[in-house]
Design a protein around this motif. Structure first.
Motif, short mmCIF file in Angstrom:
data_model
loop_
_atom_site.label_atom_id
_atom_site.label_comp_id
_atom_site.label_asym_id
_atom_site.label_seq_id
_atom_site.Cartn_x
_atom_site.Cartn_y
_atom_site.Cartn_z
N UNK A 86 0.85 -1.19 0.00
CA UNK A 86 0.00 0.00 0.00
C UNK A 86 0.89 1.25 0.00
N UNK A 87 0.90 1.95 -1.13
CA UNK A 87 1.80 3.10 -1.27
C UNK A 87 1.19 4.38 -0.68
N UNK A 88 -0.02 4.26 -0.19
CA UNK A 88 -0.72 5.42 0.36
C UNK A 88 0.07 6.12 1.47
N UNK A 89 0.40 7.37 1.26
CA UNK A 89 1.08 8.15 2.30
C UNK A 89 2.54 7.76 2.50
N UNK A 90 3.08 6.93 1.60
CA UNK A 90 4.47 6.49 1.78
C UNK A 90 5.43 7.47 1.10
N UNK A 91 6.46 7.83 1.83
CA UNK A 91 7.49 8.73 1.33
C UNK A 91 8.59 7.87 0.70
N UNK A 92 8.99 8.18 -0.53
CA UNK A 92 10.04 7.38 -1.17
C UNK A 92 11.39 8.10 -1.17
N UNK A 93 12.44 7.32 -1.06
CA UNK A 93 13.80 7.88 -1.02
C UNK A 93 14.73 7.05 -1.91
N UNK A 94 15.93 7.59 -2.13
CA UNK A 94 16.98 6.79 -2.76
C UNK A 94 17.39 5.73 -1.74
N UNK A 95 17.46 4.48 -2.15
CA UNK A 95 17.86 3.41 -1.24
C UNK A 95 19.18 3.77 -0.54
N UNK A 96 19.23 3.73 0.80
CA UNK A 96 20.44 4.18 1.50
C UNK A 96 21.75 3.56 0.99
N UNK A 97 21.77 2.26 0.70
CA UNK A 97 23.02 1.66 0.19
C UNK A 97 23.43 2.31 -1.14
N UNK A 98 22.44 2.69 -1.95
CA UNK A 98 22.73 3.30 -3.25
C UNK A 98 23.25 4.73 -3.08
N UNK A 99 22.78 5.38 -2.00
CA UNK A 99 23.20 6.75 -1.74
C UNK A 99 24.70 6.82 -1.46
N UNK A 100 25.20 5.81 -0.73
CA UNK A 100 26.65 5.76 -0.49
C UNK A 100 27.38 5.59 -1.82
N UNK A 101 26.84 4.72 -2.68
CA UNK A 101 27.46 4.47 -3.99
C UNK A 101 27.42 5.71 -4.86
N UNK A 102 26.30 6.42 -4.84
CA UNK A 102 26.16 7.63 -5.66
C UNK A 102 27.17 8.68 -5.22
N UNK A 103 27.31 8.86 -3.92
CA UNK A 103 28.25 9.87 -3.44
C UNK A 103 29.68 9.50 -3.82
#
Ligand SMILES: Cc1cc2nc3c(=O)[nH]c(=O)nc-3n(C[C@H](O)[C@H](O)[C@H](O)COP(=O)(O)OP(=O)(O)OC[C@H]3O[C@@H](n4cnc5c(N)ncnc54)[C@H](O)[C@@H]3O)c2cc1C
Lengths: 322, 248
Positions: free
Chosen positions: B27-44
């Motif tokens: 149920x995506x209702x009211x859910x906040x989406x983010x960049x997956x934390x493990x991917x955020x380390x990789x992106x940086x």
């Protein structure tokens, strides 16, 4: 078409997860009306596997495989699976096995389910229950391919002995040089300490312990219990403890029998990483700390008074019960 | 050096997890989406290679149009361009096949994915890409340096770490350690403005098998309330742990 398990070992000895995997495989094999074959790498005495339900062992002895190499090991597992005509390959959830599993799945053209937490819900169609959403829910996954690869979550099944002996057979897979594109230069193991990955009990400290100079409290309690030590994220961010001890969503996952949290608030990101531990004990001076909502047992009070007393009492208890 | 960072679009950890449609869908209702934390380390880490070694960084996601804000955020953090493969990412193998196709056509030297994403925690995509492409692969990577074609990296192992050497092209499953958390980038105003002008290419998926499907979701059984033990009765705690919980 026996079930194949990869029985992981270190320094010539099986890891406990290998026996858990064998116990699990035995049950799955019974429901599929088949037997269990285990693959071992560079282990001379494989007799222990029989105790946990393994019928046959494929023994690989090869110096090229002396150190773990994911690509080469995956290749060996693939050849063993093909030789046995197996339809189900089982791996555990150590860091090495997690590294291997997707490679094995692709090599065998198999559907793969990781983090499996129990026996198949159904074998036709083949459905398993898995952890999802950082352990906040389960997901029943159906695997539709002919060959299936499963990764069993740690401590999710337990050890079950059965009678029987495993017949051992030497197995000589071909190992290509192009499997060795990644070379290990050096290995650093934290010596003399129980690692979080191997521990049945983990004692963990949070910012409530005020500073690194107080970690003796955590270490003494861990020593009595034969436990590994861990910490919350701010504690490792502050440099009080090494990053390798940080557990939680962005740290290490912990699935132990007993998790003792001292001075940790129980923020959702911390809980995400420890939720699959069986029994959780919380010691915190704030009765409103969210950790009490997920704990099995709790003590409200000052850690600096409670923990040393608990350590002494456990010492006496252990002396009596050993 | 051309780097591809695989971005998984996941519910923020604090999201309430609920299911709809007879517990068959998240149920995506009211859910906040983010960049997956493990991917955020990789992106940086990838942005670091861009700034220090002139790498070009592309981010990619397999997902529907709703994931574009997450890709725009990655562009605002500094990625040069973005790709969205327009398909519902329900099976790890299907996703890996799509990404392998992007990699083959784009000639990337380094592919950084997270070791697992925090929704289905599958931990399968980076390894499967490597399996499909036959590339060098390193999982649970916590440090990475590159000199020409030569790579030195550190990988977490149970109870320690391992230093390895390898060569490009390489696929990694990354995590915290690739950069320190304090060094994670957040989009600034200039980044957000320039992100609007950067290319976001939409590709249609290639044919690929779907090997697994999620048929149902369950929530854990409600927990019984915590048993509180008084601080001056720690013997009782030991008794409970020994006789009731049977863990000591
Ligand atoms: C994206 C993201 C990812 C994160 N990942 C993680 C993660 O992987 N792991 C993690 O741990 N955190 C993670 N966090 C941080 C998390 O939200 C919390 O900030 C963190 O878990 C709090 O750590 P703590 O409980 O040690 O510290 P605090 O929140 O400071 O709590 C300390 C506790 O100690 C108690 N206390 C104080 N003194 C005493 C005493 N004398 N005796 C007994 N109790 C005492 C207090 O009542 C309090 O409950 C993440 C956060 C974000 C945003």
């Amino acid at each position: 078409m026996s079930i194949l398990i990869y029985a992981e070992s270190a320094e010539g000895k099986f890891k406990k997860v290998a026996f858990e995997l064998a116990s699990y495989a035995k049950k799955v094999a019974e429901s599929l009306g088949t037997t269990v074959t285990a693959l071992t790498v560079n282990i001379s005495d494989v007799s222990e596997l029989g105790k946990y339900g393994v019928d046959k062992v494929l023994k690989v002895s090869n110096d090229k495989l002396a150190g773990f190499n994911a690509k080469a090991y995956a290749d060996v597992i693939k050849q063993a699976a093909e030789k046995e005509g197996t339809k189900v390959v089982l791996l555990s959830s150590t860091t090495d096995s997690i590294y291997l599993s997707p490679l094995v799945a692709v090599a065998l053209n198999a559907g793969f389910a990781s983090n499996v937490v129990g026996l198949p819900v159904s074998t036709s169609p083949f459905q398993v229950k898995r952890n999802a959403f950082s352990n906040k829910a389960f997901n029943i996954t159906q695997i539709d391919t002919d060959v299936k690869v499963l990764g069993l979550a740690k401590n999710s099944y337990g050890l079950f002995e059965s009678t029987g002996a495993a017949a051992a057979e030497d197995f000589n897979p071909t190992i290509g040089d192009n499997d060795f594109g990644v070379k290990v230069e050096s290995v650093e193991k934290v010596s003399g300490k129980v690692s979080i990955a191997d521990a049945d009990i983990v004692v963990s400290g949070g910012r409530g312990l005020k500073g690194p100079e107080n970690w003796g409290l955590v270490e003494d309690l861990a020593a009595v219990l034969g436990a590994a030590t861990a910490c919350s994220k701010p504690v490792s961010d502050l440099g009080w403890r090494p990053h390798s001890e940080h557990v939680g969503q962005t740290g290490k996952p912990v699935a132990t029998n007993l998790y003792i949290a001292i001075g940790i608030s129980g923020a959702i990101q911390h809980i995400a990483g420890i939720n699959s531990s069986k029994v959780k004990v919380v010691i915190n001076n704030d009765p409103e700390a969210p950790f009490f909502k997920v704990a099995d047992y709790g003590v409200v009070g000052d850690a600096f008074e409670i923990v040393p007393q608990l350590t002494e009492k456990l010492k006496a208890f252990k002396a009596q019960h050993s | 050096m051309k780097i591809l960072v695989c971005i998984s679009h996941v519910p923020d950890t604090t999201s309430k997890i609920n299911f709809t449609n007879g517990d068959s869908e998240f149920d995506t209702n009211g859910v906040q989406y983010v960049i997956n934390p493990n991917d955020e380390f990789g992106l940086t880490r990838a942005i670091w290679f861009q700034e220090q070694q002139g790498a070009n960084v592309t981010v990619v996601n397999v997902g529907g149009p709703d994931t574009e804000p997450t890709l725009r955020k990655a562009l605002a953090i500094g990625a040069n361009e973005a790709i969205r493969v327009n398909a519902n990412p329900t099976d790890g193998f299907f996703v890996a096949k799509q990404l392998a196709e992007v990699i083959k056509n784009g000639g990337y030297d380094l592919v950084i994915a997270g070791k697992e994403s925090l929704d289905y925690n599958g931990g399968m995509v980076p390894g499967m890409i490597a399996g499909i492409l036959g590339s060098n692969f390193l999982n649970s990577c916590t440090a990475l340096t590159i000199d020409g074609n030569n790579v030195k990296a550190v990988r977490e192992i149970d109870g320690g770490k391992e230093t390895v050497s390898t060569t490009l092209p390489l696929i990694i499953g990354g995590q915290k350690g690739l950069v320190e958390e304090k060094d994670l980038r957040i989009p600034n105003m200039r980044g957000i403005m320039t992100a609007r002008t950067k290319a976001l290419t939409i590709l249609e998926p290639v044919d690929a098998a779907v090997n697994t499907k999620a048929v149902k979701f369950e929530k854990p059984a409600p927990k019984s309330a915590v048993k509180l033990v008084s601080a001056d009765n720690l013997d009782e705690l030991i008794n409970l742990l020994h006789n009731e919980a049977k863990v000591i």
